[in-house]
Design an enzyme around this catalytic site. Structure first.
Site, mmCIF file in Angstrom:
data_model
loop_
_atom_site.group_PDB
_atom_site.id
_atom_site.type_symbol
_atom_site.label_atom_id
_atom_site.label_comp_id
_atom_site.label_asym_id
_atom_site.label_seq_id
_atom_site.Cartn_x
_atom_site.Cartn_y
_atom_site.Cartn_z
ATOM 1 N N ARG A 96 5.793 -5.012 14.322
ATOM 2 C CA ARG A 96 5.697 -6.401 13.451
ATOM 3 C C ARG A 96 7.520 -6.454 12.615
ATOM 4 N NH1 ARG A 96 4.836 -5.854 8.193
ATOM 5 N NH2 ARG A 96 3.479 -3.158 8.763
ATOM 6 N N TYR A 237 3.606 -7.808 20.219
ATOM 7 C CA TYR A 237 3.261 -6.790 19.772
ATOM 8 C C TYR A 237 2.142 -6.452 18.702
ATOM 9 C CZ TYR A 237 3.439 -1.309 19.511
ATOM 10 O OH TYR A 237 3.446 0.107 19.075
ATOM 11 N N GLY A 238 1.820 -6.179 18.079
ATOM 12 C CA GLY A 238 0.738 -5.588 17.660
ATOM 13 C C GLY A 238 0.736 -6.997 16.557
ATOM 14 N N GLY A 239 0.547 -6.510 15.451
ATOM 15 C CA GLY A 239 0.440 -7.808 14.216
ATOM 16 C C GLY A 239 0.992 -9.252 14.395
ATOM 17 N N LYS A 246 -2.798 -9.527 10.142
ATOM 18 C CA LYS A 246 -2.349 -9.491 9.137
ATOM 19 C C LYS A 246 -1.326 -10.491 8.790
ATOM 20 C CE LYS A 246 -1.030 -4.009 9.161
ATOM 21 N NZ LYS A 246 -1.817 -3.620 7.381
ATOM 22 N N HIS A 266 -4.600 -5.647 1.084
ATOM 23 C CA HIS A 266 -4.566 -4.503 2.269
ATOM 24 C C HIS A 266 -5.412 -2.733 1.669
ATOM 25 C CE1 HIS A 266 -1.091 -2.224 4.501
ATOM 26 N NE2 HIS A 266 -1.779 -2.441 5.078
ATOM 27 N N SER A 288 1.672 1.151 3.962
ATOM 28 C CA SER A 288 2.027 1.160 5.287
ATOM 29 C C SER A 288 2.692 2.972 5.566
ATOM 30 C CB SER A 288 2.721 1.255 6.354
ATOM 31 O OG SER A 288 2.505 -0.795 6.201
ATOM 32 N N CYS A 290 1.350 6.019 4.919
ATOM 33 C CA CYS A 290 0.761 6.573 3.583
ATOM 34 C C CYS A 290 -0.681 7.340 4.101
ATOM 35 C CB CYS A 290 0.631 6.302 2.439
ATOM 36 S SG CYS A 290 2.296 5.637 1.582
ATOM 37 N N GLY A 291 -1.256 7.663 4.654
ATOM 38 C CA GLY A 291 -2.485 8.122 5.733
ATOM 39 C C GLY A 291 -3.839 7.089 5.455
ATOM 40 N N ASP A 313 -8.591 -0.213 6.767
ATOM 41 C CA ASP A 313 -7.236 -1.137 6.441
ATOM 42 C C ASP A 313 -7.229 -2.727 6.374
ATOM 43 O OD1 ASP A 313 -4.477 -1.162 7.010
ATOM 44 O OD2 ASP A 313 -4.613 -2.776 8.908
ATOM 45 N N ARG A 419 0.433 3.183 18.893
ATOM 46 C CA ARG A 419 -0.644 2.694 18.740
ATOM 47 C C ARG A 419 -1.927 2.612 18.931
ATOM 48 N NH1 ARG A 419 -0.857 0.164 13.130
ATOM 49 N NH2 ARG A 419 1.659 -0.326 12.709
ATOM 50 N N GLY A 545 -8.564 16.757 3.651
ATOM 51 C CA GLY A 545 -10.110 16.952 3.466
ATOM 52 C C GLY A 545 -9.827 17.630 1.750
ATOM 53 N N ASN A 547 -8.245 16.030 -0.416
ATOM 54 C CA ASN A 547 -8.720 15.010 -1.372
ATOM 55 C C ASN A 547 -9.946 14.644 -1.928
ATOM 56 O OD1 ASN A 547 -5.089 14.260 -1.317
ATOM 57 N ND2 ASN A 547 -5.723 13.119 -0.052
HETATM 58 C C1 OXD Z 1 0.475 -1.826 8.134
HETATM 59 C C2 OXD Z 1 -0.447 -1.320 9.499
HETATM 60 O O1 OXD Z 1 1.913 -2.266 8.875
HETATM 61 O O2 OXD Z 1 -1.810 -1.599 9.432
HETATM 62 O O3 OXD Z 1 0.282 -1.648 7.259
HETATM 63 O O4 OXD Z 1 -0.555 -1.565 10.675
HETATM 64 MN MN MN Z 2 -2.417 -1.698 7.127
#
Ligand code: OXD
Ligand code: MN
Length: 644
Positions: A96, A237-239, A246, A266, A288, A290-291, A313, A419, A545, A547
């Protein structure tokens, strides 16, 4: 958003070769506004022909086959990765582009300091000239898509016009596409107009490249919240290009949500079931990287608890007849970051992408499979990297296989933002109700970020204003990936920083008004989590796990149970409140050390918090008087409590 008023089909497009459907005068819709819009754009862009996507499996297959023939897709080994492909983008078009992403509304103050504002009339003039002739030699695909299960009262319809077949097949996986959407739209239904071009017209006889795109200075990812339109140019690309994600589901939808009294966030959505079979639905907003995908499909390390996935997401939430918030996942697939995904970090993601997946910018192995850093399998002895270059590893001084470039510098085989695009239905722990048009009732919200210091493992908000305050203060400490500012907290309110469709101060106000739409008691309980606290030994909490132990305490708090301490910053678990049976510290701490760690993770670092409060106050400064007063009052209240 397109108005319900019908318009006459005035413009005709002489340059566009009629599609088979059009020749027979059988366009798949009678929606005149849509037909006119498509014709007008076909004329402006001078597309070679127009194809209305029907969303069928046949269409998906034929387009993937065509992408293989064109050299854009490499089919992967059908024994290892059936139905899967690898694409490589241009080296300059890999993520992005936040500084080319705009909110174009009439008044700059309506976009606020967190959005990149531009005057809409001026931008439309510039972009119209960019779009003029931009699809010469290319096909214009019309993609009708639904964000959310078709017919859901929470779902929205969009139509994307694009010249990228890669976008079409990705949209097939990420959204619900095609004739069924047009049927739902009817003759005058509302839809979000989404224009997209890679911005690379083809001259007669010119050989196409495998990833055509425009240079950075010509890229625009523009949002017009006042008319609910998206205009994207120059990136595939992507978003930037899959406009449902997004652009529509967050930037445009957050604005619609404010007008219509709901929330577009989000946030992942997970279903947690206790050993007693009690079900809890939890949404979590993390910046983004942070898992989020890991948490959404986690394998709990406490027996008897299960996690199932509703979304990874984005969450759209409306208040139901019973006054509770009901959430749908507007997407139909996962567009996840590949590097770092492994059987260790996210086994269910690995299982999801075992087949029918599009990989972008990953490494290609000699046996026709993909590879990336952090995949949990040894580096192959030979690989084609994401730029298409053949590489062999060397063993470094630490005995680790690494890949070096021509200058001898270590390189990544997969781009860090490589991705996978995979259908959500393939996730082995997808919840049975993930497509329930009514949505699922949300019990808790989690906010969070990467915070190596100060912020405790989990902290419950005392009331709704406190909850919004917590969300407003979210952020992550920058890492080595952003060398200009290592160790600085990048504030990312509600994890929406790159995705606000309007002034973030108005957005916080919108959140603050939610109890007026129902009662505060019916809204989700809110928590701030931090899996990333560090000490001299490394991470103080295992994460992944484990968490689930935090989630179990969250459920206890939802039920009005769970041991807690009432502190200046919120309700924290007591050091012994979490179920730690079977917990094995990942950094090899002894039982005694672990006890100290748990005490630290569940206590208030008063001096650290005074600095944190000052930093949050500073982050409000760019909003001036627009920041809701109650949030400033919360700052003062917490400061006073810290001083007593
Ligand atoms: C982000 C994604 O950047 O979901 O948050 O790709
Ligand atoms: Mn995201």
């Amino acid at each position: 958003m397109a108005s319900k008023k019908s318009t006459t089909c005035a413009a005709t497009c002489k340059t566009v070769a009629p599609t088979a459907a059009a020749k027979k005068n059988t366009l798949p819709t009678q929606h005149e506004e849509l037909i006119t819009w498509v014709k007008d754009f076909a004329k402006l862009s001078q597309a070679k022909n127009v194809v209305w996507c029907d969303g069928s499996k046949k269409e998906y297959k034929e387009m993937c086959d065509a992408l293989v023939k064109a050299g854009v897709f490499t089919p992967l080994n059908p024994k290892k990765r059936p139905g899967s492909f690898l694409a490589r983008s241009h080296w300059s078009d890999v993520a992005r582009v936040e500084d080319r992403t705009y909110i174009a509304c009439k008044r700059q103050e309506d976009a606020g300091p967190m959005c990149n504002w531009i005057d809409p009339a001026e931008l439309k003039k510039t972009m119209t000239e960019l779009y003029r002739g931009c699809m010469k030699g290319r096909t214009l695909y019309v993609i009708p898509f639904s964000m959310g299960p078709i017919g859901s009262p929470i779902a929205k319809i969009g139509v994307e016009l694009t010249d990228s077949p890669y976008v079409v097949v990705n949209m097939h996986l990420m959204t619900r596409v095609g004739t069924k959407v047009l049927k739902e739209l009817g003759k005058n239904g509302e839809f979000v107009k989404c224009l997209h071009s890679i911005g690379s017209p083809l001259k007669a006889g010119q050989k196409d490249s495998t990833w055509p795109c425009a240079p950075l200075e010509k890229k625009y990812i523009a949002h017009f919240p006042e008319t609910s339109e998206i205009w994207s140019f120059g990136s595939g690309y992507g978003g930037n290009a899959l406009l449902g994600k997004k652009c529509l589901a967050l930037r445009i939808a957050s604005n619609l949500a404010r007008q219509e009294g709901w929330l577009a966030e989000h946030m992942l959505i997970l279903k947690l079931t206790s050993p007693q079979k009690k079900v809890y639905y939890i949404c979590a907003a993390f910046p983004s990287a942070c898992g989020k995908t890991n948490l959404a499909m986690m394998e709990p390390r406490i027996p008897g608890w299960t996690v199932e996935t509703v979304g990874d997401d984005i969450s759209w939430m409306k208040i139901g007849a019973d006054g509770r918030l009901y959430a749908i996942n507007p997407e139909a697939g996962f567009f996840g970051v590949a590097p770092g995904t492994s059987m260790e970090s996210n086994p269910n993601a690995m299982r999801t992408i075992a087949k029918n997946t599009i990989f972008t910018n990953c490494g290609l192995t000699d046996d026709g499979d993909i590879w990336w850093e952090g995949m949990g399998v040894p580096a192959p002895d030979h690989v084609i990297d994401w730029k298409g270059v053949s590489r062999k590893p060397t063993v470094n001084a630490k005995g680790k296989k690494v890949f070096l470039d021509e200058k001898g510098e270590e390189i990544k085989v997969a781009h860090p933002n490589a991705r996978f695009t995979a259908p959500a239905a393939q996730c082995p722990v997808i919840a049975a109700e993930w497509e329930d048009p009514a949505g699922v009732p949300i019990d808790a919200f989690l906010f969070g970020g990467r915070r190596p210091t100060v912020i405790p493992l989990v902290n419950q908000a005392k009331d709704w204003t406190h909850a919004v305050f917590m969300g407003s203060a979210a952020g992550s400490e920058t890492t080595a990936a952003n060398l200009s500012a290592v160790g600085v907290v990048r504030r990312d309110p509600m994890a929406m920083l790159p995705f606000f469709g309007y002034n973030a101060a108005d957005y916080l106000l919108h959140w603050l008004t939610m109890p007026l739409r129902t009662s505060e008691a019916k809204l989700p309980k809110v928590f701030f989590t931090n899996w990333f606290r560090k000490d001299g030994k490394g991470f103080m909490w295992n994460g992944f796990g484990d968490n689930a132990r935090v989630l179990k305490w969250v459920c206890e708090r939802i039920d009005g149970k769970g041991k807690f301490q009432d502190t200046a910053i919120g309700y924290l678990p007591t050091p012994d409140a979490l179920d730690m049976k079977g917990y094995v510290d990942g950094s090899g701490r002894t039982a005694g050390e672990l006890k100290t760690v748990m005490a630290t993770l569940t206590s208030v670092d008063k001096e650290g918090w005074k600095k944190e409060i000052a930093a949050v106050a500073e982050s409000y400064a760019p909003f001036g008087n627009k920041i809701p007063f109650v949030l400033k009052a919360k700052l003062a209240e917490i400061t006073a409590a810290l001083n007593t």
